[in-house]
Design a protein around this motif. Sequence first.
Motif, PDB file in Angstrom:
ATOM      1  N   SER A   1     -13.385  -9.047   3.421  1.00  0.00           N
ATOM      2  CA  SER A   1     -12.322  -8.150   3.868  1.00  0.00           C
ATOM      3  C   SER A   1     -11.109  -9.010   4.168  1.00  0.00           C
ATOM      4  O   SER A   1     -11.245 -10.166   4.597  1.00  0.00           O
ATOM      5  CB  SER A   1     -12.745  -7.348   5.104  1.00  0.00           C
ATOM      6  N   PRO A   2      -9.892  -8.483   3.955  1.00  0.00           N
ATOM      7  CA  PRO A   2      -8.687  -9.312   4.005  1.00  0.00           C
ATOM      8  C   PRO A   2      -8.463  -9.995   5.348  1.00  0.00           C
ATOM      9  O   PRO A   2      -8.631  -9.390   6.409  1.00  0.00           O
ATOM     10  CB  PRO A   2      -7.566  -8.315   3.694  1.00  0.00           C
ATOM     11  N   LEU A   3      -8.043 -11.242   5.275  1.00  0.00           N
ATOM     12  CA  LEU A   3      -7.637 -11.999   6.444  1.00  0.00           C
ATOM     13  C   LEU A   3      -6.116 -12.037   6.584  1.00  0.00           C
ATOM     14  O   LEU A   3      -5.594 -12.179   7.686  1.00  0.00           O
ATOM     15  CB  LEU A   3      -8.163 -13.440   6.344  1.00  0.00           C
ATOM     16  N   VAL A   4      -5.418 -11.930   5.467  1.00  0.00           N
ATOM     17  CA  VAL A   4      -3.965 -12.042   5.446  1.00  0.00           C
ATOM     18  C   VAL A   4      -3.354 -10.663   5.208  1.00  0.00           C
ATOM     19  O   VAL A   4      -3.631 -10.015   4.203  1.00  0.00           O
ATOM     20  CB  VAL A   4      -3.491 -13.013   4.348  1.00  0.00           C
ATOM     21  N   SER A   5      -2.511 -10.231   6.138  1.00  0.00           N
ATOM     22  CA  SER A   5      -1.777  -8.977   5.994  1.00  0.00           C
ATOM     23  C   SER A   5      -0.391  -9.259   5.440  1.00  0.00           C
ATOM     24  O   SER A   5       0.319 -10.144   5.937  1.00  0.00           O
ATOM     25  CB  SER A   5      -1.657  -8.275   7.350  1.00  0.00           C
ATOM     26  N   GLY A   6      -0.011  -8.503   4.434  1.00  0.00           N
ATOM     27  CA  GLY A   6       1.303  -8.684   3.842  1.00  0.00           C
ATOM     28  C   GLY A   6       2.436  -8.435   4.815  1.00  0.00           C
ATOM     29  O   GLY A   6       3.534  -8.991   4.649  1.00  0.00           O
ATOM     30  N   GLU A   7       2.195  -7.611   5.831  1.00  0.00           N
ATOM     31  CA  GLU A   7       3.233  -7.325   6.805  1.00  0.00           C
ATOM     32  C   GLU A   7       3.605  -8.551   7.629  1.00  0.00           C
ATOM     33  O   GLU A   7       4.662  -8.581   8.266  1.00  0.00           O
ATOM     34  CB  GLU A   7       2.777  -6.198   7.733  1.00  0.00           C
ATOM     35  N   LEU A   8       2.751  -9.554   7.632  1.00  0.00           N
ATOM     36  CA  LEU A   8       3.003 -10.763   8.410  1.00  0.00           C
ATOM     37  C   LEU A   8       3.740 -11.839   7.623  1.00  0.00           C
ATOM     38  O   LEU A   8       4.226 -12.809   8.211  1.00  0.00           O
ATOM     39  CB  LEU A   8       1.675 -11.344   8.911  1.00  0.00           C
ATOM     40  N   LEU A   9       3.827 -11.691   6.322  1.00  0.00           N
ATOM     41  CA  LEU A   9       4.435 -12.718   5.487  1.00  0.00           C
ATOM     42  C   LEU A   9       5.958 -12.677   5.619  1.00  0.00           C
ATOM     43  O   LEU A   9       6.586 -11.640   5.389  1.00  0.00           O
ATOM     44  CB  LEU A   9       4.042 -12.527   4.017  1.00  0.00           C
ATOM     45  N   GLY A  10       6.543 -13.798   5.962  1.00  0.00           N
ATOM     46  CA  GLY A  10       7.992 -13.868   6.072  1.00  0.00           C
ATOM     47  C   GLY A  10       8.646 -14.004   4.711  1.00  0.00           C
ATOM     48  O   GLY A  10       7.998 -14.354   3.712  1.00  0.00           O
ATOM     49  N   PRO A  11       9.954 -13.726   4.612  1.00  0.00           N
ATOM     50  CA  PRO A  11      10.678 -13.907   3.351  1.00  0.00           C
ATOM     51  C   PRO A  11      10.518 -15.339   2.832  1.00  0.00           C
ATOM     52  O   PRO A  11      10.585 -16.304   3.596  1.00  0.00           O
ATOM     53  CB  PRO A  11      12.138 -13.630   3.738  1.00  0.00           C
ATOM     54  N   GLY A  12      10.253 -15.452   1.551  1.00  0.00           N
ATOM     55  CA  GLY A  12      10.154 -16.768   0.937  1.00  0.00           C
ATOM     56  C   GLY A  12       8.802 -17.432   1.034  1.00  0.00           C
ATOM     57  O   GLY A  12       8.621 -18.560   0.556  1.00  0.00           O
ATOM     58  N   THR A  13       7.814 -16.762   1.636  1.00  0.00           N
ATOM     59  CA  THR A  13       6.479 -17.354   1.775  1.00  0.00           C
ATOM     60  C   THR A  13       5.788 -17.451   0.409  1.00  0.00           C
ATOM     61  O   THR A  13       5.920 -16.562  -0.437  1.00  0.00           O
ATOM     62  CB  THR A  13       5.608 -16.515   2.717  1.00  0.00           C
ATOM     63  N   HIS A  14       5.033 -18.512   0.227  1.00  0.00           N
ATOM     64  CA  HIS A  14       4.147 -18.633  -0.927  1.00  0.00           C
ATOM     65  C   HIS A  14       2.711 -18.500  -0.438  1.00  0.00           C
ATOM     66  O   HIS A  14       2.271 -19.246   0.445  1.00  0.00           O
ATOM     67  CB  HIS A  14       4.323 -19.973  -1.641  1.00  0.00           C
ATOM     68  N   LEU A  15       1.971 -17.543  -1.005  1.00  0.00           N
ATOM     69  CA  LEU A  15       0.584 -17.275  -0.625  1.00  0.00           C
ATOM     70  C   LEU A  15      -0.334 -17.730  -1.745  1.00  0.00           C
ATOM     71  O   LEU A  15      -0.209 -17.286  -2.889  1.00  0.00           O
ATOM     72  CB  LEU A  15       0.400 -15.783  -0.352  1.00  0.00           C
ATOM     73  N   ASP A  16      -1.255 -18.619  -1.410  1.00  0.00           N
ATOM     74  CA  ASP A  16      -2.175 -19.244  -2.357  1.00  0.00           C
ATOM     75  C   ASP A  16      -3.592 -18.789  -2.027  1.00  0.00           C
ATOM     76  O   ASP A  16      -4.128 -19.134  -0.974  1.00  0.00           O
ATOM     77  CB  ASP A  16      -2.031 -20.765  -2.232  1.00  0.00           C
TER      78      ASP A  16
END
Length: 312
Positions: free
Chosen positions: A202-217
């Motif tokens: 189940s997801p650990l990372v919520s898109g609502e928490l990602l700041g502008p310009g973040t790279h998610l790997d």
Amino acid sequence: MLTLDAAAVREATPWNELIESIAELLAGGTANVPQREIHDVGLPGGGAGSLLVMPAWLDAELLGVKAVTYFPSNAGTDLPTISAGFLLFDGRTGQLCATLDGDELTLRRTAAVSALAADRLARPDASGLLVVGTGKLAPNLALAHAAVREFEVIEVWGRTPGNAAATARRLVSEGLPARPVEALDAAIGRADIVTCATGATSPLVSGELLGPGTHLDLVGSFRADMREADDAAVLAATLFVDTLEGAVLAGDLAQPLASGVISGSNIAADLASLVTGSHPGRTSDAEITLFKSVGFALSDLAAARLVHRRLS
């Protein structure tokens, strides 16, 4: 015939050379890489594990095949959940020329692929890295990313705080500015690059928490029932994959594709397109980018080829 243990594989694959070796094969376009096979394997206590078979070759040069097992029933024991072996054959004679520790090879090439993608997709001024997960891959990811750029801070989060602290200490011993964190959501919000290597379903990372310009790997999931980031993250980001055929089978993309949240047209490019420049990668400082990696046999062959060149 060479028999190479983990230490030999590690010594023969320095990060920058490994990253360049993978990029070289991707750009060359001459390797033969059939789609990997994944088979369900019954476990002694019930449930299923996986057997993955991943071949790749360069005509008249080298042939390689990696076999990988995934036994989730080993979680919480002294045994790893993932084990692998790699066989390398001479492409001119067909003779077996080397056996390599597949676990170390996988750790090294997986981390190198993430760093290669981040070099094209993360902001040039990215200075904060968050590592989500504390398994064997976690320190390798931090070290590979640090070979591509210099970080002011590297934060490490794990479900068990003691494991996060141990991983951070190892990175400090390697000369990196690492520290453990306990509040995952806050750490996601301040990171420039978030790299995830977990077995989460189940997801650990919520898109609502990602700041502008973040790279998610996203590295951890490789089956449809595994997932590290939610629909909001997938919708917020420009999507990139190591290979399209493999990445869409992992839950981070398979689930939103199945539910209609995204379609195949939402996937912007694969890693080969980034390496060759046929896709520009990041297009603005504010763009959120997501790279989904499940592993591909070409990167194994590139790593084994580098080892063979250095040691034969």
